[in-house]
Design a protein around this motif. Structure first.
Motif, mmCIF file in Angstrom:
data_model
loop_
_atom_site.group_PDB
_atom_site.id
_atom_site.type_symbol
_atom_site.label_atom_id
_atom_site.label_comp_id
_atom_site.label_asym_id
_atom_site.label_seq_id
_atom_site.Cartn_x
_atom_site.Cartn_y
_atom_site.Cartn_z
ATOM 1 N N ASN A 14 0.845 -1.186 0.000
ATOM 2 C CA ASN A 14 0.000 0.000 0.000
ATOM 3 C C ASN A 14 0.884 1.240 0.000
ATOM 4 O OD1 ASN A 14 -2.357 -1.515 0.090
ATOM 5 N ND2 ASN A 14 -2.431 -1.529 2.316
ATOM 6 N N ILE A 15 1.068 1.832 -1.144
ATOM 7 C CA ILE A 15 1.903 3.021 -1.279
ATOM 8 C C ILE A 15 0.992 4.240 -1.398
ATOM 9 C CG2 ILE A 15 3.601 4.209 -2.702
ATOM 10 C CD1 ILE A 15 4.709 1.486 -3.485
ATOM 11 N N LEU A 16 1.249 5.219 -0.551
ATOM 12 C CA LEU A 16 0.436 6.429 -0.509
ATOM 13 C C LEU A 16 1.344 7.628 -0.741
ATOM 14 C CD1 LEU A 16 -2.639 6.675 0.186
ATOM 15 C CD2 LEU A 16 -1.917 7.479 2.432
ATOM 16 N N LYS A 17 1.036 8.420 -1.751
ATOM 17 C CA LYS A 17 1.826 9.611 -2.021
ATOM 18 C C LYS A 17 1.196 10.814 -1.332
ATOM 19 C CE LYS A 17 4.320 8.520 -6.252
ATOM 20 N NZ LYS A 17 4.707 9.016 -7.588
ATOM 21 N N ILE A 18 2.047 11.620 -0.680
ATOM 22 C CA ILE A 18 1.576 12.832 -0.016
ATOM 23 C C ILE A 18 2.487 13.995 -0.384
ATOM 24 C CG2 ILE A 18 0.550 11.579 1.905
ATOM 25 C CD1 ILE A 18 2.972 12.366 3.582
ATOM 26 N N SER A 19 2.006 15.202 -0.134
ATOM 27 C CA SER A 19 2.757 16.397 -0.518
ATOM 28 C C SER A 19 2.610 17.462 0.564
ATOM 29 C CB SER A 19 2.235 16.931 -1.860
ATOM 30 O OG SER A 19 2.759 18.210 -2.150
ATOM 31 N N ASP A 20 3.527 18.426 0.564
ATOM 32 C CA ASP A 20 3.403 19.548 1.502
ATOM 33 C C ASP A 20 2.606 20.704 0.894
ATOM 34 O OD1 ASP A 20 5.391 20.085 -0.357
ATOM 35 O OD2 ASP A 20 6.564 21.315 1.027
ATOM 36 N N THR A 21 2.218 20.564 -0.364
ATOM 37 C CA THR A 21 1.416 21.599 -1.025
ATOM 38 C C THR A 21 -0.047 21.188 -1.179
ATOM 39 O OG1 THR A 21 1.985 20.746 -3.227
ATOM 40 C CG2 THR A 21 3.425 22.449 -2.290
ATOM 41 N N LYS A 22 -0.349 19.940 -0.846
ATOM 42 C CA LYS A 22 -1.718 19.438 -0.912
ATOM 43 C C LYS A 22 -2.057 18.715 0.398
ATOM 44 C CE LYS A 22 -1.424 18.269 -5.874
ATOM 45 N NZ LYS A 22 -1.534 17.148 -6.831
ATOM 46 N N THR A 23 -3.315 18.715 0.758
ATOM 47 C CA THR A 23 -3.797 17.922 1.882
ATOM 48 C C THR A 23 -4.592 16.750 1.324
ATOM 49 O OG1 THR A 23 -3.920 19.829 3.355
ATOM 50 C CG2 THR A 23 -5.189 17.897 3.978
ATOM 51 N N SER A 24 -4.126 15.546 1.594
ATOM 52 C CA SER A 24 -4.818 14.344 1.128
ATOM 53 C C SER A 24 -5.704 13.787 2.235
ATOM 54 C CB SER A 24 -3.797 13.280 0.704
ATOM 55 O OG SER A 24 -2.997 13.746 -0.354
ATOM 56 N N HIS A 25 -6.743 13.069 1.830
ATOM 57 C CA HIS A 25 -7.668 12.494 2.804
ATOM 58 C C HIS A 25 -7.901 11.014 2.505
ATOM 59 C CE1 HIS A 25 -8.597 16.796 3.211
ATOM 60 N NE2 HIS A 25 -8.927 16.495 4.452
ATOM 61 N N LEU A 26 -7.863 10.208 3.554
ATOM 62 C CA LEU A 26 -8.261 8.805 3.478
ATOM 63 C C LEU A 26 -9.707 8.699 3.952
ATOM 64 C CD1 LEU A 26 -5.127 6.959 4.909
ATOM 65 C CD2 LEU A 26 -6.180 6.472 2.702
ATOM 66 N N VAL A 27 -10.573 8.185 3.093
ATOM 67 C CA VAL A 27 -11.985 8.046 3.437
ATOM 68 C C VAL A 27 -12.240 6.612 3.888
ATOM 69 C CG1 VAL A 27 -14.356 8.303 2.637
ATOM 70 C CG2 VAL A 27 -12.566 9.784 1.707
ATOM 71 N N CYS A 28 -12.707 6.451 5.124
ATOM 72 C CA CYS A 28 -12.908 5.128 5.711
ATOM 73 C C CYS A 28 -14.398 4.792 5.771
ATOM 74 C CB CYS A 28 -12.307 5.076 7.107
ATOM 75 S SG CYS A 28 -10.560 5.579 7.160
ATOM 76 N N PRO A 29 -14.756 3.514 5.764
ATOM 77 C CA PRO A 29 -16.170 3.127 5.781
ATOM 78 C C PRO A 29 -16.823 3.272 7.148
ATOM 79 C CG PRO A 29 -14.788 1.181 5.811
ATOM 80 C CD PRO A 29 -13.860 2.342 5.640
ATOM 81 N N ASP A 30 -16.013 3.449 8.192
ATOM 82 C CA ASP A 30 -16.544 3.538 9.544
ATOM 83 C C ASP A 30 -15.623 4.443 10.375
ATOM 84 O OD1 ASP A 30 -18.105 3.120 11.743
ATOM 85 O OD2 ASP A 30 -17.865 0.948 11.819
#
Length: 267
Positions: A21-37
């Motif tokens: 599970n590779i997740l890319k993140i940045s300091d110029t964007k805010t990423s969100h993980l959406v969970c089912p619960d």
């Protein structure tokens, strides 16, 4: 035969790589993980380069952002809906804004709450804390509109810290509890954009208090993995009321590192 074996090995390697599970993140964007619960646990490997926290208003949403560009990858672990998701975080300006967590690989979570000790032992230790009825701290408190929240004591057993919190409702109207949050944040907030804070998630809490009736006092124990707080930082304990239109009463008070170091040993 050799060619056949090589093909099998290559296929296995490909499966192994694709399963990561590779997740890319940045300091110029805010990423969100959406969970089912509701998210039960979230922990980043290195909070000096990564901010990872549950969105207070939405308990199924995790906000992830790089503090600064970084070369080496770090980790992120999330527990949601009794599934464990382990990620390798990499820096990249092509990071997505939204990641549905169910599209990643996961495994079944363990049957007890925390990694420190089983639930039955945590319950017994919390009962010990509540049976003592000794107030260790009298000035670590907050009061607003008839609601008073106070830290009574901090206890220690192995790698577990037990925070005993007392909530008093001095009004006739019930106080419905929306969340009880623990944040490590800066002492001084000169500029909001420079503030780095992350949420600490209790691995167990005893009574699971959801409502404090009028003219009633309740006590709760939260169990957190042992920690110390760096200089110029504090542990903020925050109580939020569930109410229409986000109008609920919010109370908070701060703890210093010296408060945590006063933790009393449990037998």
């Amino acid at each position: 035969m050799k060619i056949f074996l090589i093909l099998i090995i290559c296929a296995l390697i490909q499966i192994s790589v694709s399963a990561q599970n590779i997740l890319k993140i940045s300091d110029t964007k805010t990423s969100h993980l959406v969970c089912p619960d509701k998210v039960q646990y979230v922990q980043a490997g290195d909070y000096s380069i990564v901010q990872a926290e549950v969105v207070p208003e939405l308990a199924n949403l995790i906000r992830v952002k790089a503090v600064q560009p970084f070369d080496k990858s770090t980790s992120l672990t999330v527990v949601c809906a009794d599934r464990i998701y382990s990620f390798e975080l990499q820096y990249g300006n092509d990071a997505l804004i939204t990641y549905p967590i169910e599209t990643f690989d996961s495994q079944k979570a363990m049957t007890f709450s925390g990694k420190m000790m089983p639930d039955y032992l945590l319950k017994d230790l919390c009962d010990q804390v509540l049976d003592k009825r000794k107030v260790q701290f009298r000035k670590r408190k907050s009061e607003k509109d008839g609601i008073k929240v106070r830290l009574n004591s901090i206890s220690l057993k192995n790698d577990a810290l037990f925070f005993e919190i007392q909530i008093t409702n001095k009004t006739n109207m019930a106080y419905d509890l929306e969340s009880f949050n623990f944040w490590i944040t800066d002492k001084k907030k000169a500029k909001a954009t420079n503030v780095q804070e992350y949420q600490v998630f209790p691995q167990y809490h005893q009574n699971k208090v959801q409502r404090i009736p009028g003219e009633v006092t309740v006590r709760e124990v939260f169990v957190i993995e042992k920690m110390t707080i760096p200089d110029q930082r504090i542990l903020k304990i925050e109580l939020n009321e569930k109410a229409l239109g986000n109008t609920g009463r919010k109370l908070s008070f701060n703890l210093k590192n010296k408060d945590i170091l006063k933790a009393r040993s449990l037998k």
